[in-house]
Design an enzyme around this catalytic site. Structure first.
Site, PDB file in Angstrom:
ATOM      1  N   SER A  15       0.796  -1.240   0.000  1.00  0.00           N
ATOM      2  CA  SER A  15       0.000   0.000   0.000  1.00  0.00           C
ATOM      3  C   SER A  15       0.824   1.283   0.000  1.00  0.00           C
ATOM      4  CB  SER A  15      -0.934   0.027   1.205  1.00  0.00           C
ATOM      5  OG  SER A  15      -2.086  -0.707   0.911  1.00  0.00           O
ATOM      6  N   LYS A  33       0.635   3.296  -3.034  1.00  0.00           N
ATOM      7  CA  LYS A  33      -0.563   4.096  -3.352  1.00  0.00           C
ATOM      8  C   LYS A  33      -0.280   5.599  -3.333  1.00  0.00           C
ATOM      9  CE  LYS A  33      -3.722   0.570  -1.474  1.00  0.00           C
ATOM     10  NZ  LYS A  33      -4.484   0.160  -0.276  1.00  0.00           N
ATOM     11  N   TYR A  59      -1.890  -3.362 -11.042  1.00  0.00           N
ATOM     12  CA  TYR A  59      -1.949  -3.037  -9.606  1.00  0.00           C
ATOM     13  C   TYR A  59      -1.057  -3.981  -8.781  1.00  0.00           C
ATOM     14  CZ  TYR A  59      -3.932  -2.585  -4.890  1.00  0.00           C
ATOM     15  OH  TYR A  59      -4.096  -2.422  -3.536  1.00  0.00           O
ATOM     16  N   TYR A  78      -4.416   3.427   7.333  1.00  0.00           N
ATOM     17  CA  TYR A  78      -5.741   2.806   7.240  1.00  0.00           C
ATOM     18  C   TYR A  78      -6.670   3.364   8.323  1.00  0.00           C
ATOM     19  CZ  TYR A  78      -2.438  -0.643   5.288  1.00  0.00           C
ATOM     20  OH  TYR A  78      -1.419  -1.262   4.641  1.00  0.00           O
ATOM     21  N   VAL A 101       1.034  -3.797   3.808  1.00  0.00           N
ATOM     22  CA  VAL A 101       0.906  -5.080   4.511  1.00  0.00           C
ATOM     23  C   VAL A 101       2.174  -5.931   4.481  1.00  0.00           C
ATOM     24  CG1 VAL A 101      -1.604  -5.441   4.494  1.00  0.00           C
ATOM     25  CG2 VAL A 101      -0.239  -6.137   2.531  1.00  0.00           C
TER      26      VAL A 101
HETATM   27  N1  GLN Z   1      -1.535  -5.343  -2.380  1.00  0.00           N
HETATM   28  C1  GLN Z   1      -2.275  -5.222  -1.173  1.00  0.00           C
HETATM   29  C2  GLN Z   1      -3.762  -5.423  -1.400  1.00  0.00           C
HETATM   30  O1  GLN Z   1      -4.301  -4.886  -2.314  1.00  0.00           O
HETATM   31  C3  GLN Z   1      -2.013  -3.898  -0.545  1.00  0.00           C
HETATM   32  C4  GLN Z   1      -2.785  -3.702   0.712  1.00  0.00           C
HETATM   33  C5  GLN Z   1      -2.007  -3.071   1.808  1.00  0.00           C
HETATM   34  O2  GLN Z   1      -0.794  -2.974   1.807  1.00  0.00           O
HETATM   35  N2  GLN Z   1      -2.752  -2.680   2.793  1.00  0.00           N
HETATM   36  O3  GLN Z   1      -4.403  -6.119  -0.665  1.00  0.00           O
END
Ligand code: GLN
Length: 311
Positions: free
Chosen positions: A67, A70, A195, A247, A265
């Site tokens: 994430s 992002k 993605y 988050y 994550v």
């Molecule tokens: N690639 C992960 C997903 O889409 C990223 C989520 C994350 O790092 N919170 O679930």
């Protein structure tokens, strides 16, 4: 101004203290390949504008951005499309829901995702990356990451990308939903391909701290003097890091730490202390919200001891 740790030894003490809570965390395994990480790992690099870097733990160890990517794709897309275009398709508000939740898409009208840091919003952002093919769009994103780190060797982990691609049922569901509501108009599989490659971009803590530094310095790489993104875009990204970067733990994190940060994550956290330094952390044991449990503890300790909160 309070000075942060000047020596690796000073920083090591904080790492040792924070490491104790790795026992309470768990590595992510919903992406099977991430399940191989060692839950006891914890490393940090702090990068100053003059090029100095203070570090502790195995800072050579590579991990995927997940994430954290992002924020980077958002910066690229804001440069590609402009703020009006982007924010017509993705909102600016925190959700209070887990990062992969579909719930608000169904209950809100229009079904546009609330912000670019949750998966639904990030998928819309990735959809907006310009280029004629998945390969070209990914190359543009990767080149941007390489520019932020100032290292053309940065690449992605094919194994993690493949592992997520195979198991992305929830993300596919989000894209189908967003297609139904005309927010995304490309096919599901190429977008998931792009993605998952984006999320699998790989680097170590040192590299990540460098990206944090560019955000901290309003979009300029202080080592080369080069402007990598406009100041306004750096500002928007840092604001999202504060409001949505951790988050649905972003509120508590803002109170306890007060540093614009983005987690993933894989256990990575990128921090940008405005005007001062960039932080890269890797600690794969996660708490129940999906944030690095020891990484958060470490940032709490640093913030409290060195008065790093921006508030
Ligand atoms: N690639 C992960 C997903 O889409 C990223 C989520 C994350 O790092 N919170 O679930």
């Amino acid at each position: 101004m309070w000075m942060l740790c000047q020596t690796n030894d000073e920083l090591k003490e904080f790492v040792m203290e924070a490491k104790k809570c790795t026992k309470k965390g768990k590595v992510a395994d919903y992406i099977p390949s991430l399940g191989k990480a060692n839950p006891e790992d914890l490393s940090i690099a702090i990068h100053y504008p003059n090029g100095n870097c203070v570090e502790a733990g195995d800072i050579e160890k590579k991990f995927t951005l997940q994430s954290i990517s992002k924020v980077i794709s958002l910066a690229l897309v804001l440069m590609d499309r402009g703020t009006d275009y982007v924010f017509e398709r993705v909102g600016m508000e925190p959700t209070g829901d887990p990062f992969n939740s579909i719930a608000k898409l169904e209950t809100m009208a229009p079904a546009k995702p609330l912000n670019p840091m949750i998966n639904a919003g990030a998928l819309v952002v990735t959809h907006m990356i310009k280029g004629n093919s998945v390969e070209e769009r990914f190359q543009r994103l990767l080149s941007f990451v390489q520019e932020l780190v100032n290292d053309t060797n940065i690449s992605f982990c094919e194994e993690v990308a493949r592992s997520e691609f195979k198991t992305s049922n929830l993300n596919r569901a989000l894209v189908y939903f967003l297609k139904q509501h005309n927010i995304i108009d490309e096919d599901v599989e190429p977008l998931i391909d792009l993605y998952t490659k984006q999320c699998a971009i790989e680097m170590n803590c040192y590299d990540l701290s460098k990206i944090g530094l560019v955000f901290a310095m309003d979009g300029v790489d202080p080592e080369t003097g080069k402007r990598i993104m406009p100041i306004d875009i750096a500002r928007i990204c840092k604001t999202f890091m504060v409001t949505c970067g951790m988050y649905n733990a972003s509120g508590e994190f803002a109170i306890k730490v007060g540093i614009p940060s983005k987690s993933g994550v894989s256990g990575g956290i990128m921090g940008a202390v405005p005007g001062r330094f960039g932080i890269g952390i890797f600690g794969p044991a996660l708490d129940d919200k999906g944030n690095s449990i020891a990484g958060i503890k470490l940032l709490e300790l640093l913030s409290q001891n060195y008065h790093l909160s921006m508030f």
